[in-house]
Design an enzyme around this catalytic site. Structure first.
Site, PDB file in Angstrom:
ATOM      1  N   HIS A 145      74.634  25.610  57.671  1.00 45.89           N
ATOM      2  CA  HIS A 145      75.808  24.748  57.479  1.00 45.89           C
ATOM      3  C   HIS A 145      75.500  23.320  57.935  1.00 45.89           C
ATOM      4  O   HIS A 145      75.737  22.342  57.214  1.00 45.89           O
ATOM      5  CB  HIS A 145      76.988  25.324  58.270  1.00 45.89           C
ATOM      6  N   GLU A 146      74.925  23.209  59.145  1.00 45.69           N
ATOM      7  CA  GLU A 146      74.649  21.868  59.695  1.00 45.69           C
ATOM      8  C   GLU A 146      73.585  21.138  58.895  1.00 45.69           C
ATOM      9  O   GLU A 146      73.735  19.952  58.580  1.00 45.69           O
ATOM     10  CB  GLU A 146      74.213  21.966  61.169  1.00 45.69           C
ATOM     11  N   HIS A 149      74.877  19.702  55.726  1.00 44.01           N
ATOM     12  CA  HIS A 149      75.555  18.411  55.886  1.00 44.01           C
ATOM     13  C   HIS A 149      74.565  17.265  55.657  1.00 44.01           C
ATOM     14  O   HIS A 149      74.896  16.244  55.053  1.00 44.01           O
ATOM     15  CB  HIS A 149      76.190  18.279  57.273  1.00 44.01           C
ATOM     16  N   TYR A 160      83.671  12.328  54.256  1.00 44.07           N
ATOM     17  CA  TYR A 160      84.170  13.387  55.125  1.00 44.07           C
ATOM     18  C   TYR A 160      85.672  13.231  55.411  1.00 44.07           C
ATOM     19  O   TYR A 160      86.118  13.080  56.561  1.00 44.07           O
ATOM     20  CB  TYR A 160      83.366  13.409  56.428  1.00 44.07           C
ATOM     21  N   GLU A 169      82.567  20.208  53.490  1.00 39.11           N
ATOM     22  CA  GLU A 169      82.618  21.407  54.326  1.00 39.11           C
ATOM     23  C   GLU A 169      82.299  22.670  53.529  1.00 39.11           C
ATOM     24  O   GLU A 169      81.549  23.542  53.968  1.00 39.11           O
ATOM     25  CB  GLU A 169      83.994  21.538  54.976  1.00 39.11           C
ATOM     26  N   ASP A 224      92.122  16.398  61.506  1.00 39.90           N
ATOM     27  CA  ASP A 224      90.825  16.944  61.078  1.00 39.90           C
ATOM     28  C   ASP A 224      90.336  16.265  59.798  1.00 39.90           C
ATOM     29  O   ASP A 224      89.948  16.919  58.818  1.00 39.90           O
ATOM     30  CB  ASP A 224      90.888  18.467  60.885  1.00 39.90           C
ATOM     31  N   HIS A 229      88.354  21.175  57.418  1.00 43.96           N
ATOM     32  CA  HIS A 229      87.965  22.544  57.773  1.00 43.96           C
ATOM     33  C   HIS A 229      89.017  23.561  57.347  1.00 43.96           C
ATOM     34  O   HIS A 229      88.821  24.763  57.507  1.00 43.96           O
ATOM     35  CB  HIS A 229      87.717  22.655  59.286  1.00 43.96           C
TER      36      HIS A 229
HETATM   37  C1  LIG Z   1      79.916  26.914  60.594  1.00 47.29           C
HETATM   38  C2  LIG Z   1      79.511  25.761  61.428  1.00 47.29           C
HETATM   39  C3  LIG Z   1      80.670  24.858  61.795  1.00 47.29           C
HETATM   40  O1  LIG Z   1      81.738  24.902  61.268  1.00 47.29           O
HETATM   41  O2  LIG Z   1      80.362  23.976  62.824  1.00 47.29           O
HETATM   42  C4  LIG Z   1      81.396  23.204  63.336  1.00 47.29           C
HETATM   43  C5  LIG Z   1      82.078  23.641  64.509  1.00 47.29           C
HETATM   44  C6  LIG Z   1      81.721  24.948  65.145  1.00 47.29           C
HETATM   45  C7  LIG Z   1      83.087  22.832  65.061  1.00 47.29           C
HETATM   46  C8  LIG Z   1      83.407  21.613  64.452  1.00 47.29           C
HETATM   47  C9  LIG Z   1      82.756  21.181  63.292  1.00 47.29           C
HETATM   48  C10 LIG Z   1      81.758  21.984  62.713  1.00 47.29           C
HETATM   49  C11 LIG Z   1      81.072  21.542  61.447  1.00 47.29           C
HETATM   50  O3  LIG Z   1      79.813  21.565  61.386  1.00 47.29           O
HETATM   51  O4  LIG Z   1      81.792  21.152  60.501  1.00 47.29           O
HETATM   52 ZN   LIG Z   2      80.725  21.285  58.821  1.00 48.53          ZN
END
Ligand SMILES: CCC(=O)Oc1c(C)cccc1C(=O)O
Ligand SMILES: [Zn+2]
Length: 304
Positions: A145-146, A149, A160, A169, A224, A229
Site C-alpha cells: 500500500h505504502e 503511494h 490526495y 487510496e 481526512d 480512507h
Molecule cells: C493499509 C495501510 C494504511 O492504510 O496505512 C495508513 C494508516 C495505517 C494510517 C493512516 C494512513 C495510512 C495510509 O497509508 O493511507
Molecule cells: Zn494510504
C-alpha cells in the site's frame, strides 16, 4: 546482481523465518539489498522511536536478525523486496520511479505510533501502541500500500483529496491485494494484535469497516482530506467485483495500465471507470467479456 551482497536471515513480527539480502562492511551487516538490477538498492533504517528521518541503518553483528526488536526491520526489508520484485516481474517497472530509485524504509518511527506513510521520499512505519496496531511493516499488504503511494505519485499523481484522493487510496489497497491476495482484507496482520479476524478495511465488504460500497452512500466531508480512507470503499468494491469476474492476472494488468497511462491528478470516480474500461479495451478488446465485466463492476457501485 553484485558480489558485495550477503545473505542473512531473521524472524518477522509473526515469528516467521525470512531470508534477507544484506550487505557486509567492516565487521557490520546492514539491511541494504544490492541484488536488484541496474543497481537498484533497497535499504531499511530505524528511527529508534524518535521522529527524525531517515534514521540510522539497521545493523547486526552476525547477520542473524533474530531479536524481537529487529522483527519490524526484518519485515520492512523483506516485504519491500517482494514489492520491488512484483512491480519488476509483473509490470516491468524498475522501482517506484521506473528508474531504479532507492527504496528506503524507516521503522520504529515515533512512540506508540499507529501509522504508516510514504512521505514523498521514503516509507515510514510506526510500532503501533500494541492495541490498535503492532509494528505496521509486519503486513505485506501495508508495505505494498505504502510503496504504491510512491508509484501513484510518480504516475497518475492523483491529488490526495476528495474523489482523486479516494482513488489514490483505493489503488494502494488494490495493489496491496495483488501482493497479498490470500484475502480481501487490508492490514489484518498488524491491526489489533489482540483480536483475530478483523482488519483495517475490506475490499469485498467495505461497510464491514464503516466504508461505503456504493455512490449513493458517498460521504461528503472535509475531514481526512475529504474522506479519502472512507470513500475509497466505493472503488475498492468495484475492484473486488472486477477481480471476482475476470481474475487477478487480467485485473492487475488493467489496473496498472489505468494508473500509468490514463489517470491524472484530478481524476474522479467516473474518470477512473473510463480509464479502466479503456485499459480493458486496449488489452482485451472493447467488445470482450473482460470489458463487459469491468463495466458491470462499476455499474454495481453506481459510478457511470
Ligand atoms: C493499509 C495501510 C494504511 O492504510 O496505512 C495508513 C494508516 C495505517 C494510517 C493512516 C494512513 C495510512 C495510509 O497509508 O493511507
Ligand atoms: Zn494510504
Amino acid at each position: 546482481v553484485t558480489d558485495a551482497g550477503t545473505t542473512g536471515y531473521g524472524y518477522g513480527l509473526l515469528d516467521d523465518y525470512k531470508s534477507l539480502n544484506t550487505y557486509y562492511s567492516n565487521g557490520t551487516y546492514y539491511l541494504y539489498d544490492v541484488t536488484k538490477p541496474m543497481n537498484g538498492v533497497i535499504e531499511t533504517r530505524t528511527a529508534n522511536n524518535g521522529s527524525s528521518l531517515p534514521g540510522n541503518y539497521s545493523v547486526d553483528s552476525n547477520n542473524a536478525w533474530t531479536a524481537y526488536s529487529q522483527a519490524a526491520d526484518v519485515d520492512a526489508h523483506a516485504y519491500a523486496g517482494k514489492v520491488y520484485d512484483y512491480y519488476k516481474n509483473t509490470h516491468n517497472r524498475n522501482s517506484f520511479d521506473n528508474n531504479g530509485a532507492t527504496i528506503r524504509s524507516t521503522v520504529h518511527y515515533g512512540s506508540n505510533y499507529n501509522n504508516a506513510f510514504w512521505n514523498g521520499s521514503q516509507m515510514v512505519y510506526g510500532d503501533g501502541d500494541g492495541s490498535t496496531f503492532t509494528s505496521l511493516s509486519g503486513a505485506l499488504d501495508v508495505v505494498a500500500h505504502e510503496l504504491t503511494h510512491a508509484v501513484t505519485e510518480r504516475t497518475a499523481g492523483l491529488q490526495y483529496q476528495y474523489q482523486s484522493g479516494a482513488l489514490n487510496e483505493s489503488f494502494s489497497d488494490v495493489f496491496g491485494y495483488f501482493l497479498d491476495s490470500g484475502d480481501y482484507l487490508m492490514g489484518e496482520d498488524v491491526y489489533t494484535p489482540g483480536v483475530s479476524g478483523d482488519a483495517l478495511r475490506s475490499l469485498s465488504n467495505p461497510p464491514q469497516y464503516g466504508q461505503p460500497a456504493h455512490m449513493n452512500d458517498y460521504i461528503n466531508t472535509s475531514s481526512d482530506n475529504g474522506g479519502v480512507h472512507t470513500n475509497s470503499g466505493i472503488p475498492n468494491k468495484a475492484a473486488y467485483n472486477t477481480i471476482q469476474s475476470i481474475g487477478k492476472a487480467k485485473a492487475e494488468k488493467i489496473y496498472y495500465r489505468a494508473l500509468t497511462v490514463y489517470l491524472t491528478p484530478t481524476s474522479n470516480f467516473s474518470y477512473a471507470r473510463a480509464a479502466l474500461l479503456q485499459s480493458a479495451a486496449d488489452l482485451y478488446g472493447s467488445g470482450s467479456s473482460t470489458y463487459n465485466s469491468v463495466k458491470a463492476a462499476w455499474d454495481a457501485v453506481g459510478v457511470y
